[in-house]
Each structure stands twice: as C-alpha cells, then as structure tokens.
Design a protein around this motif. Structure first.
Motif, mmCIF file in Angstrom:
data_model
loop_
_atom_site.group_PDB
_atom_site.id
_atom_site.type_symbol
_atom_site.label_atom_id
_atom_site.label_comp_id
_atom_site.label_asym_id
_atom_site.label_seq_id
_atom_site.Cartn_x
_atom_site.Cartn_y
_atom_site.Cartn_z
ATOM 1 N N ARG A 113 0.825 -1.212 0.000
ATOM 2 C CA ARG A 113 0.000 0.000 0.000
ATOM 3 C C ARG A 113 0.857 1.259 0.000
ATOM 4 N NH1 ARG A 113 -2.563 0.877 5.540
ATOM 5 N NH2 ARG A 113 -0.459 1.715 5.872
ATOM 6 N N ASP A 114 1.761 1.374 0.991
ATOM 7 C CA ASP A 114 2.559 2.590 1.126
ATOM 8 C C ASP A 114 3.712 2.648 0.131
ATOM 9 O OD1 ASP A 114 0.911 3.290 3.197
ATOM 10 O OD2 ASP A 114 2.204 2.495 4.753
ATOM 11 N N GLY A 115 4.308 1.481 -0.154
ATOM 12 C CA GLY A 115 5.422 1.458 -1.105
ATOM 13 C C GLY A 115 4.997 1.835 -2.503
ATOM 14 N N ILE A 116 3.906 1.262 -2.970
ATOM 15 C CA ILE A 116 3.409 1.577 -4.318
ATOM 16 C C ILE A 116 2.921 3.019 -4.377
ATOM 17 C CG2 ILE A 116 1.613 1.050 -6.010
ATOM 18 C CD1 ILE A 116 1.876 -1.883 -5.203
ATOM 19 N N SER A 117 2.252 3.475 -3.312
ATOM 20 C CA SER A 117 1.794 4.874 -3.271
ATOM 21 C C SER A 117 2.975 5.831 -3.375
ATOM 22 C CB SER A 117 1.026 5.143 -1.967
ATOM 23 O OG SER A 117 -0.145 4.370 -1.892
ATOM 24 N N LEU A 118 4.063 5.520 -2.659
ATOM 25 C CA LEU A 118 5.254 6.373 -2.698
ATOM 26 C C LEU A 118 5.884 6.377 -4.092
ATOM 27 C CD1 LEU A 118 7.410 8.106 -1.349
ATOM 28 C CD2 LEU A 118 8.529 6.010 -0.556
ATOM 29 N N LEU A 119 5.991 5.214 -4.709
ATOM 30 C CA LEU A 119 6.563 5.139 -6.053
ATOM 31 C C LEU A 119 5.730 5.920 -7.060
ATOM 32 C CD1 LEU A 119 7.673 1.392 -6.138
ATOM 33 C CD2 LEU A 119 9.179 3.384 -6.256
ATOM 34 N N ILE A 120 4.408 5.848 -6.930
ATOM 35 C CA ILE A 120 3.525 6.606 -7.824
ATOM 36 C C ILE A 120 3.749 8.104 -7.641
ATOM 37 C CG2 ILE A 120 1.115 7.219 -8.298
ATOM 38 C CD1 ILE A 120 0.381 4.310 -7.658
ATOM 39 N N CYS A 121 3.829 8.543 -6.377
ATOM 40 C CA CYS A 121 4.048 9.968 -6.099
ATOM 41 C C CYS A 121 5.389 10.443 -6.648
ATOM 42 C CB CYS A 121 3.982 10.221 -4.591
ATOM 43 S SG CYS A 121 2.325 10.060 -3.887
ATOM 44 N N GLU A 122 6.426 9.629 -6.482
ATOM 45 C CA GLU A 122 7.747 10.016 -6.983
ATOM 46 C C GLU A 122 7.781 9.993 -8.508
ATOM 47 O OE1 GLU A 122 10.360 8.442 -3.143
ATOM 48 O OE2 GLU A 122 10.521 7.423 -5.064
ATOM 49 N N PHE A 123 7.041 9.086 -9.110
ATOM 50 C CA PHE A 123 6.975 9.033 -10.570
ATOM 51 C C PHE A 123 6.295 10.287 -11.115
ATOM 52 C CE2 PHE A 123 4.920 7.727 -14.572
ATOM 53 C CZ PHE A 123 6.030 7.269 -15.265
ATOM 54 N N ILE A 124 5.212 10.702 -10.458
ATOM 55 C CA ILE A 124 4.525 11.928 -10.881
ATOM 56 C C ILE A 124 5.409 13.140 -10.641
ATOM 57 C CG2 ILE A 124 2.527 13.417 -10.440
ATOM 58 C CD1 ILE A 124 0.920 10.911 -9.788
ATOM 59 N N LEU A 125 6.178 13.122 -9.532
ATOM 60 C CA LEU A 125 7.099 14.225 -9.246
ATOM 61 C C LEU A 125 8.096 14.423 -10.381
ATOM 62 C CD1 LEU A 125 8.253 16.268 -7.101
ATOM 63 C CD2 LEU A 125 9.778 14.423 -6.388
ATOM 64 N N ILE A 126 8.535 13.329 -10.992
ATOM 65 C CA ILE A 126 9.486 13.407 -12.101
ATOM 66 C C ILE A 126 8.920 14.256 -13.234
ATOM 67 C CG2 ILE A 126 10.573 12.054 -13.956
ATOM 68 C CD1 ILE A 126 10.981 9.814 -11.932
ATOM 69 N N PHE A 127 7.629 14.110 -13.491
ATOM 70 C CA PHE A 127 7.014 14.846 -14.588
ATOM 71 C C PHE A 127 6.570 16.248 -14.179
ATOM 72 C CE2 PHE A 127 6.616 10.454 -15.883
ATOM 73 C CZ PHE A 127 6.912 10.512 -17.236
ATOM 74 N N VAL A 128 6.197 16.426 -12.905
ATOM 75 C CA VAL A 128 5.732 17.733 -12.451
ATOM 76 C C VAL A 128 6.887 18.722 -12.307
ATOM 77 C CG1 VAL A 128 4.650 18.965 -10.530
ATOM 78 C CG2 VAL A 128 3.691 16.799 -11.306
ATOM 79 N N VAL A 129 7.964 18.297 -11.612
ATOM 80 C CA VAL A 129 9.112 19.176 -11.381
ATOM 81 C C VAL A 129 10.215 18.776 -12.357
ATOM 82 C CG1 VAL A 129 10.729 20.057 -9.669
ATOM 83 C CG2 VAL A 129 8.456 19.309 -8.958
ATOM 84 N N GLY A 130 10.100 19.240 -13.575
ATOM 85 C CA GLY A 130 11.075 18.836 -14.572
ATOM 86 C C GLY A 130 11.526 19.937 -15.499
ATOM 87 N N GLY A 131 10.847 21.075 -15.454
ATOM 88 C CA GLY A 131 11.213 22.157 -16.351
ATOM 89 C C GLY A 131 12.045 23.231 -15.679
ATOM 90 N N GLU A 132 12.259 24.330 -16.387
ATOM 91 C CA GLU A 132 13.053 25.429 -15.847
ATOM 92 C C GLU A 132 12.204 26.392 -15.027
ATOM 93 O OE1 GLU A 132 14.891 27.284 -19.172
ATOM 94 O OE2 GLU A 132 16.189 25.572 -19.631
ATOM 95 N N THR A 133 10.871 26.321 -15.198
ATOM 96 C CA THR A 133 9.968 27.233 -14.513
ATOM 97 C C THR A 133 8.964 26.451 -13.677
ATOM 98 O OG1 THR A 133 10.138 28.802 -16.358
ATOM 99 C CG2 THR A 133 8.321 29.123 -14.812
ATOM 100 N N LEU A 134 8.729 26.925 -12.457
ATOM 101 C CA LEU A 134 7.750 26.307 -11.571
ATOM 102 C C LEU A 134 6.742 27.359 -11.139
ATOM 103 C CD1 LEU A 134 10.199 24.279 -9.282
ATOM 104 C CD2 LEU A 134 8.756 23.351 -11.091
ATOM 105 N N ASN A 135 5.460 26.983 -11.062
ATOM 106 C CA ASN A 135 4.435 27.913 -10.614
ATOM 107 C C ASN A 135 3.491 27.236 -9.625
ATOM 108 O OD1 ASN A 135 2.335 26.537 -12.214
ATOM 109 N ND2 ASN A 135 3.413 27.421 -13.987
ATOM 110 N N TRP A 136 2.437 27.954 -9.235
ATOM 111 C CA TRP A 136 1.557 27.470 -8.167
ATOM 112 C C TRP A 136 0.817 26.191 -8.551
ATOM 113 C CZ3 TRP A 136 -3.650 27.022 -9.060
ATOM 114 C CH2 TRP A 136 -4.176 27.718 -10.151
ATOM 115 N N THR A 137 0.606 25.964 -9.831
ATOM 116 C CA THR A 137 -0.115 24.750 -10.231
ATOM 117 C C THR A 137 0.701 23.491 -9.941
ATOM 118 O OG1 THR A 137 0.746 24.990 -12.496
ATOM 119 C CG2 THR A 137 -1.424 25.931 -12.032
ATOM 120 N N HIS A 138 2.023 23.600 -10.014
ATOM 121 C CA HIS A 138 2.874 22.452 -9.679
ATOM 122 C C HIS A 138 2.718 22.079 -8.203
ATOM 123 C CE1 HIS A 138 4.827 24.214 -13.269
ATOM 124 N NE2 HIS A 138 5.115 22.964 -13.570
ATOM 125 N N GLY A 139 2.713 23.107 -7.343
ATOM 126 C CA GLY A 139 2.510 22.850 -5.922
ATOM 127 C C GLY A 139 1.134 22.282 -5.640
#
Length: 386
Positions: A113-139
């Motif tokens: 439950r927790d391991g897969i949830s963590l991997l999913i969150c980290e996988f999404i983080l790879i795509f969310v925080v990946g550019g040169e610019t970050l804004n409020w929608t990323h948070g």
C-alpha cells in the motif's frame, strides 16, 4: 565559521528531536482512534515530517535570492532517501541487538500500500518538477496527490481495539509520572514539553496547546538550520543544494527515526515502517508542494538556473531508483533481518558518497551524473507538464 555552522546544525538536530517528542505525544492522542498502520502513515508521518515542511518553507522564503528552491527540494528528497534506507535499517538493528527478535516482519499489505503509493508519487514528481519554470499549479498538483493518499488511507481504515489502546496509554502515563514532577524551568530548557502542558490526564485542549507550541519550537530550529546551512555553503564555496541533501535532510529526519524506533520496541513494526514510507509521501507531496504553492502565489513563477535544473533533474530520478531498490528489499523476504539492514545502509552510504563526489566534481560522480541526465532526457520526451 565552518565549525560554528556544523555545531549549529547539530544543535538544531537536538532541538528538533526534543520538541518532536512533545509533538508526537499530542499527535498520537489526537489520532488515537486510527488503526495501526494508518496512524503511522498519516498522523505519525505528518507529525514527524514537520521539520521538512518548515525547512523547505524557510529555504524558499529566506533564501529566495540564493536559489532556495534547490535547498528545499534537496531537503525533502534527501530526507525521503534517508527515511527509506536508514529508518528501516535502524528499526531492524535496534530490535535485533536488543534481543527483542531476530527479524522484523511487516504486513505485506502495508508495504504494498505505502510502497506503491510512494513510487507513484515520486513518478509523478518526475514529470511535475522537470522544467526550468515552476508555478503554483505544480505545488497544487503535489498537494492534491497527498490529499488523495490521505483520503484513501482514512476510508480504508479498520476499527481499532480501543480497550487495548487505553491500556497502553495508562501504562505510558504511569511511566511518565516521575518526569512530570520535574521543575518547570528544567522541563522548559531541556524541551521536555509534555509535563509543561499536560497536567494529569491528557485532553484535546492540552494536546492542541502542546502541538502548537512544539510546532513553534520546531519552526524556530528549522529557521536556524537553514541559516547554518547557508553559512556552511558560503564558507566551503559549495552550492547549498549539496548541504541540504546531506545535512539538512538528516537533521530533519531525526523525529522520523526516533518515532519508528519507539514503535519497533513496542512491536508495532507496521507503524514503524509505514511511518517512514508515509513520511516520504508527505515530504514529496506536501512538504514540497505547500511551500512551492505559497511562494509562487506570492512572488510569481520560480525561474531556476541551469545548474539547479540539472541537480534537481538527477535527484528526482535517483530518488525513484533508490526507492524502487529499497521496495524490492522490503518485499523480497517475508522477514527482514540484519542482511536487509546492511543492504539499506550500504545504499545510503553510496548515495552520500555520490553527493559528496558531485559537490567536488569527482570523475566517477560526474559519470553517474551524465547517466542520470540521459535518463532525464529520455523522460523529458514524454513530459506532458510544462
């Protein structure tokens, strides 16, 4: 100045640890009706992860002119790696060396439950925080992931054996009775906050008072921690990102470690491990998402330097890879023993050596960095978040 900075970081570590004891007592009472495993992944995880949240906030707002976001994500990601490797290893070694048991057995349901949830969150983080610019929608996206996880955890919660919990609380109250007889000043200066706010039986009012005061102490220590990391980075001429990944992350992870050790000694292995994994989900999603959301809402988008983009890109890839390896170690055997602990500790040592090598531009670390960047370039071909 280098010595002073290191001593201040150590002092902050102690203050955070002591204040977190009070925070833990209050949060445990407020979450007493949650089932085992759920409590560890939510209430305990949030309580023990307050230092990461405060530290990331201060890195962003206090060091906004010094690329504070690099320090913030360095703290949260570094803390997640620390939690995933060091905490389970320490839990195993503590119970084995104390002769409590020869192994630690955690529910496969909790791990999956927790391991897969963590991997999913980290996988999404790879795509969310990946550019040169970050804004409020990323948070907002990051916070939304934690909201989904929390709702799932609460809706899947089982009933708790209240009688057993009350009996355990009575035993703990008897053990702590002697501590409550200490003087106010002694308790205050040693940050033994529980006797100050709780006279007799704990109530919701006293628990909330203790919770808020402990948060203020933890927040103050995190502010000093950020400044100490800044001073150390300036003196060593090392980007604050590298200081945060190793020192700030370890200092803020002390409460997680202490809490998991206490759970393990009581035989609550599900809570001990789920606290570490739940803390990582909180760190990756909320402790990073909320500061990012607030900062960009107030000051506008964050424009990261080319060096920061490279560092963050490889760190999020490395975070996912190391978490996946740790997850395999967790589920490879039904019972985790000393061998599992040694493997986890070895992985963290290698990670620390890599970060040190990157800060010194060593050849081996540079080669690994180039490999991670090639993976990141491959991922960027499929990025949908800009």
């Amino acid at each position: 100045m280098i010595l002073i900075s290191i001593l201040l970081i150590a002092l902050c570590c102690v203050i955070i640890w002591r204040a977190s004891d009070g925070f833990e007592a209050a949060s445990e009472y407020l979450g007493r009706n949650l089932s085992e495993g759920v409590r560890g992944a939510t209430i305990n995880a949030i309580g023990s992860s307050m230092p990461e949240l405060f530290t990331t906030l201060f890195f962003l707002f206090v060091l906004k002119d010094k690329d504070g976001f690099a320090g913030g994500i360095g703290t949260t990601a570094g803390s997640a790696i620390f939690n995933g490797m060091i905490i389970p290893a320490v839990v195993i070694l503590v119970v084995v060396l104390k002769g409590i048991t020869s192994h630690v057995e955690v529910s496969k349901k909790v791990l999956l439950r927790d391991g897969i949830s963590l991997l999913i969150c980290e996988f999404i983080l790879i795509f969310v925080v990946g550019g040169e610019t970050l804004n409020w929608t990323h948070g907002l996206v990051l916070m939304g992931m934690y909201a989904i996880y929390s709702i799932y955890m609460l809706t899947s919660m089982k009933n708790v054996a209240v009688g057993a919990d009350e009996e355990e609380e009575e035993e703990e109250d008897e053990e702590e009775e002697e501590n409550k007889e200490s003087g106010f000043l002694k308790n205050f200066f040693t940050l033994d906050l529980e006797p100050i706010f709780i006279k007799g039986a704990i109530t919701s009012k006293s628990a909330w008072s203790l919770l808020v005061f402990a948060m203020l102490i933890i927040g103050s220590a995190c502010m000093l921690l950020v400044k100490a990391c800044e001073w150390l980075g300036d003196e060593l001429n090392i980007p604050i990102y590298f200081i945060a990944v190793i020192l700030a992350s370890a200092a803020t992870s002390v409460p997680d470690t202490i809490l998991s050790m206490k759970d393990a000694k009581k035989g609550n292995y599900d809570d001990a491990v789920s606290n570490a994994l739940g803390s990582n989900i909180f760190d990756v999603c909320f402790a990073l998402g909320l500061p990012l959301f607030l900062f960009t809402l107030i000051y506008g988008p964050i424009q990261m330097s080319a060096e920061t983009v490279v560092n963050i890109s490889e760190l999020r890839i490395l975070l996912f890879i190391l978490t996946f390896i740790a997850f395999i170690i967790y589920i490879a055997k039904r019972k985790m023993g000393v061998l599992s602990a040694v493997l986890l500790l070895s992985i963290y040592v290698l990670f620390t050596l890599y970060i040190l090598g990157r800060s010194l531009d060593s050849d081996i670390a540079t080669e690994i960095s180039l490999w991670l960047q090639s993976i990141n370039e491959f991922v960027n071909q499929f990025r949908f978040w800009t």
